[in-house]
Design an enzyme around this catalytic site. Structure first.
Site, mmCIF file in Angstrom:
data_model
loop_
_atom_site.group_PDB
_atom_site.id
_atom_site.type_symbol
_atom_site.label_atom_id
_atom_site.label_comp_id
_atom_site.label_asym_id
_atom_site.label_seq_id
_atom_site.Cartn_x
_atom_site.Cartn_y
_atom_site.Cartn_z
ATOM 1 C CG ASP A 219 5.192 8.235 10.099
ATOM 2 O OD1 ASP A 219 5.605 7.235 10.708
ATOM 3 O OD2 ASP A 219 5.321 9.392 10.547
ATOM 4 C CG HIS A 242 8.894 6.139 8.360
ATOM 5 N ND1 HIS A 242 8.811 7.237 9.181
ATOM 6 C CD2 HIS A 242 9.239 6.634 7.131
ATOM 7 C CE1 HIS A 242 9.099 8.346 8.494
ATOM 8 N NE2 HIS A 242 9.354 7.996 7.247
#
Ligand SMILES: *[C@@H]1O[C@H](CO)[C@@H](O)[C@H](O)[C@H]1NC(C)=O
Ligand SMILES: *[C@@H]1O[C@H](CO)[C@@H](O)[C@H](O)[C@H]1NC(C)=O
Ligand SMILES: *[C@@H]1O[C@H](CO)[C@@H](O)[C@H](O)[C@H]1NC(C)=O
Length: 404
Positions: A219, A242
């Site tokens: 993430d 991310h």
């Protein structure tokens, strides 16, 4: 209000305390082994860790909790202050293991209500593999809770130095409701397909420094949500992951402001996003004011520069009036590299509260190796560009309205 110390002053203060401890000045050591911990990776050492902490915390002067080399299983541990000792260090030589298959708690290791704590070295292994497998199998709400590895909560003057955090089931390091926190020389590592394993997550906190970190996760490498202010991020290598994100913001009605965020000397490789600001498409209120991104290198990043104010997964429960979060005074300086998709720059701002005061200075992003193939997209985005900006700037002229 007590005077707020700058990050540098904080680091200097903590380093002085640390140096005193390193010299063995007045520091008293409390080894977890003396409180019954066994380095066999199987015996639950939570009680021993807490007893050593309680003793160090209650000490008159500088005190050190010592975790020697070896593997220590800890089911969960909440290290609470306030402490009588104003300088507690936690020196970790070994590895602290979370229970398998699941810790079954929201927070695994927590430092709360402390002022003047340094955590040195060590590896935290969250052993999140079984939890991720449940999530990947579509377990959803039938999976146990996503355990976060390390949380600093309601604390001041905390230094985390030389920590390695592996495979947290959920977020690796959380800083919440705290001020004066420095995280330096850190490694955070989890597979790119591990769900929601953010590297460092900052919420309702100010005066937070993250310097020199190698972060690879499933993430955000670093996420900053509501109430993050005076944050300094420097020397980060991110990927997989991310990217570096502000948000999501605006999922609940009243969001605390995000202000004065500096992100510099960052490398992003193979990430889904580079520098991202993300808000829900809900008419909730809040502001992002003062974000400076500089000296950023992107390699094969899907969305290198992105402001997404239309976040609404599955189109569920997001009304159509646009995000109520105002984004203003955001600068991108010396950002270079390659995009893995054609749209390298995307400012998709709120129709009801457009972005203002965006500055781009020397931004050069290409789509793959093809020069000139990258595109930019602007919706409701105002600002100015200086120097060389590729793909071409699409910001509308600076809105002359006062952009506060
Ligand atoms: C912004 O934050 C930095 C720390 O990251 C701090 O040194 C600086 O004083 C802050 N600026 C303002 C205007 O508050
Ligand atoms: C914009 O934000 C920066 C911090 O990134 C701050 O120093 C500066 O004063 C802000 N400018 C305006 C016009 O608010
Ligand atoms: C959500 O709604 C928008 C606009 O109505 C539409 O363009 C988009 O395809 C929808 N997305 C999903 C995942 O349904």
């Amino acid at each position: 209000m007590p005077a707020r110390r700058s990050n540098l002053a904080l680091l200097a203060h903590l380093c002085v305390s640390l140096a005193a401890v390193a010299r063995g000045a007045a520091a008293t050591s409390y080894s977890v082994v003396d409180y019954g911990a066994v380095a066999d990776g199987r015996t639950n050492c939570a009680g021993a860790f807490l007893s050593a902490w309680d003793a160090a915390c209650a000490a008159e002067g500088p005190a050190a909790v010592v975790v020697p080399a070896g593997e220590f299983l800890v089911s969960r541990a909440r290290f609470s202050g306030p402490c009588r000792s104003g300088a507690v260090t936690v020196d970790i030589a070994g590895t602290v293991l979370a229970p398998v298959p699941y810790a079954g708690v929201q927070l695994w290791i927590v430092f709360q209500n402390v002022d003047g704590v340094a955590i040195n070295g060590g590896t935290l292994d969250g052993r999140g593999q079984a939890y991720w497998a449940c999530r990947r199998a579509g377990g959803g709400s039938s999976c146990p809770v996503a355990t976060r590895s390390l949380t600093i909560y309601r604390s001041r003057n905390v230094l985390i130095q030389g920590l390695t955090s592996l495979n947290s089931a959920g977020i690796h390091v959380t800083v919440q409701s705290s001020t004066g926190v420095a995280i330096v020389d850190t490694a955070v590592l989890a597979p790119g397909d591990s769900p929601n394993t953010d590297g460092i997550h900052i919420k309702q906190s100010s005066d937070v420094t993250v310097r020199n970190a190698r972060i690879g996760t499933g993430d955000d490498c670093i996420s900053m949500v509501e109430g993050s202010s005076d944050v300094w991020i420097q020397g980060i290598s991110c990927g997989p992951g991310h990217g570096i994100s502000i948000g999501s913001l605006g999922d609940t009605p009243e969001q605390l402001a995000v202000r004065n965020i500096t992100v510099r000397a960052v490398t992003l490789a193979g990430t889904t996003n580079g520098l991202r600001i993300k808000t829900w498409a809900k008419a909730n209120s809040g502001i992002v004011d003062g974000v400076a991104f500089s000296d950023v290198v992107m390699r094969d990043v899907r969305n290198p520069i992105i402001v997404d104010q239309n976040y609404c997964p599955g189109n569920v429960s997001c009304p159509t009036e646009g995000s109520g979060i105002k984004i203003t005074n955001v600068s991108y300086t010396d950002v270079v590299g390659t995009s893995a998709t054609p749209v390298a720059v995307r400012f998709d701002c709120s129709p009801s509260r457009p972005c203002t005061g965006i500055t781009m200075r020397n931004v050069r992003l290409s789509y793959g190796e093809q020069p000139g193939a990258a595109e930019s997209l602007c919706r409701n985005a105002h600002g100015v560009a200086y120097g060389q900006v590729v793909p071409p700037n699409c910001l509308a002229d600076q809105e002359m309205l006062c952009y506060k």
